[in-house]
Design a protein around this motif. Sequence first.
Motif, short mmCIF file in Angstrom:
data_model
loop_
_atom_site.label_atom_id
_atom_site.label_comp_id
_atom_site.label_asym_id
_atom_site.label_seq_id
_atom_site.Cartn_x
_atom_site.Cartn_y
_atom_site.Cartn_z
N UNK B 276 0.83 -1.21 0.00
CA UNK B 276 0.00 0.00 0.00
C UNK B 276 0.85 1.25 0.00
N UNK B 277 1.92 1.23 0.84
CA UNK B 277 2.82 2.38 0.90
C UNK B 277 3.55 2.56 -0.42
N UNK B 280 1.54 4.33 -2.93
CA UNK B 280 1.48 5.78 -2.75
C UNK B 280 2.54 6.47 -3.60
N UNK B 281 3.73 5.85 -3.60
CA UNK B 281 4.86 6.47 -4.32
C UNK B 281 4.78 6.19 -5.80
#
Lengths: 221, 441
Positions: B276-277, B280-281
């Motif tokens: 998920x992180x 984001x990127x």
Amino acid sequence: MLRIVLAEDSVLLREGLVGLMERFGHQVVAAVGSADELTDAVAAHEPDIVVTDVRMPPGFSDEGLRAAIALRRRRPGLPILVLSQYIQRSYAEDLLDSSDGTGVGYLLKERIGHVEEFVDAMHRVAEGGTVVDPEVVRQLIRHRRDPLARLTAREQEVLALMAEGKSNASIAAAMVVSEGTVSKHFGSILTKLDLSLDDTTNRRVLAVLAYLRGRPGVEPA
Amino acid sequence: MVELAGWSGPERSHNVRRMHPPTIWTRLHLRRYVRSGWPWRAALYLLSSAVLGLITLLTLVLLAVAGSVLTVVVVGLPLLLVLVLTGVPLASVERSRLRLIDSEPLADPHREPDRTGLTAWLRTRLQERATWRELGYAVLFGFLLWPLEALVVGSVLLVCGGLLATPVMLAVDGEEARVLKMWIVDSWPGALAAALAGLLLMPVFAYPLGAIAAGRAALTRFLLASPTGELNSKIKELGRSRVRLVDAFEAERRRIERDLHDGAQQRLVALSMTLGLARLDAADGPLGPLLAKAQDEAATALVEIRELIRGIHPQVLTDRGLVAAVEDLADRSTIPVDVELDLPVRPPEAIETAVYFAVSEALANVAKHSGASWAVVRGGLENGQLAVEVEDDGHGGADTGRGTGLQGVADRVSVLDGRLLVSSPAGGPTVFRLLVPCSTP
């Protein structure tokens, strides 16, 4: 910025969650691994929100949830978001029953993966909102299948999204319809279920949840 | 029969040893028999037989005579009753004494009286065949067996002891000593030769002594063992081992559940969070769709693992008990299920688990085979039993032999001395009825 107390016994997840929360500009004032430490940390730090696991030491039963409910009893209105591995109506219901059911959330742990939605849910709970995991809402709906059989599939969908704590705008977005359509469904739900709900999102969530739990008596007028 | 309360180390080793319990008979065949303690045990067994036999004889005769004489003044009747029961304590002593030369314990054939008190005890004992067999043993022992045993062990001790004592007797007398009262020795070499002969005779005598003790043990076992008593204790032990198996099985399930929860499940959540992180990127980059797909896979794995864990052992059963767990089953059922369970207190864990899986299996059968549109789970505690019923409005005709599911439920319930009854006439309804003894405070 939220000041958060986090309780999670798995070090891997705890570290991950701290990283995630800090990345969104929040401050984790205490990250602990047991229910007792959680109670102490809340007393020491007076956080804006508590995020806690259900199953924790010492008994690896539902200590986290019990600690959360005890905290709510002592500090009514303390926002608490419970992260759980279980789709369990009774756990969510205990949480909703603690003080008046505002400022609580019950989410499956896997929702953390949808990072932005998770952080958004945290905000809503911190602001006094009520957030219930879609899977748990589905279980509540199955539990009340008799009266809900009167609703069409679309209406049931709207009801479920309302119960999860979504606003009309986000319901419309989720269903890819206009807000007007959502309002129309909402109206017919009220008629069919003989409910009177106002349109402020949060009171509506509580009313819908109360209805799903078979307790229309506790609805706000 | 040895009671095995658990399955910890020492008890287990004890159990293993019991498979080949040493007896004097098996020891007689070993080369080291003579050097072992077994000949002494045989001698002690026969010697104690002589003492006990004499006491038995005196008791029997005294009671018989006194009882008969005093019958006229009524006091004799209780004495005769005691005479009849003489075999009971004697057999109890005999069973313990047998352990001297036979490690395999002899089961007590007597039942526990249903009620406390002397009358109940007397009634039970007098109705048992074992009591009368033991009386027969007492008579045989008192009048025939012990004199023979005394003769054997006495001869051996006298011969060996007499020979060994020759040098001492010579030293005391100064001039001569009578060996076994048969011939006279008047020199030291002669006396020492007699002692040596005694020493050499000891291992020789050890064999007949052992053989006679073994024969005597076999006779005791034959006369005092109750065939049904042995069988009963075997059955009891089997029942206990079955309970232990089920407990071990359940403990293993818990362990697997815990390992999955603490291990794979947490790691998958962490993986999903990392993905998920990363999204984001990389949302707009070329990796975006791949990361989304990876996260979906992780989510699917999480759903599967959650269902797996729930099937192994649902946490709600541990945390909230049977009623909440059955309500959870009802919520998940494909047809509407009403739950009318009334349990003021939580039953013991083993019962909760067995009943939960029984209801789960019954509801699965309802959903799969009955064609029902509705079912109800009702029950509660009645007369020290937990009675739970699952009824549907289906077409009936359930085949109880079909599949192993119901058989497994019946097996599991029977470990708790419970019963599973199924009534399913053609046309319905089908009713599963579970009855499990359940004492709650």
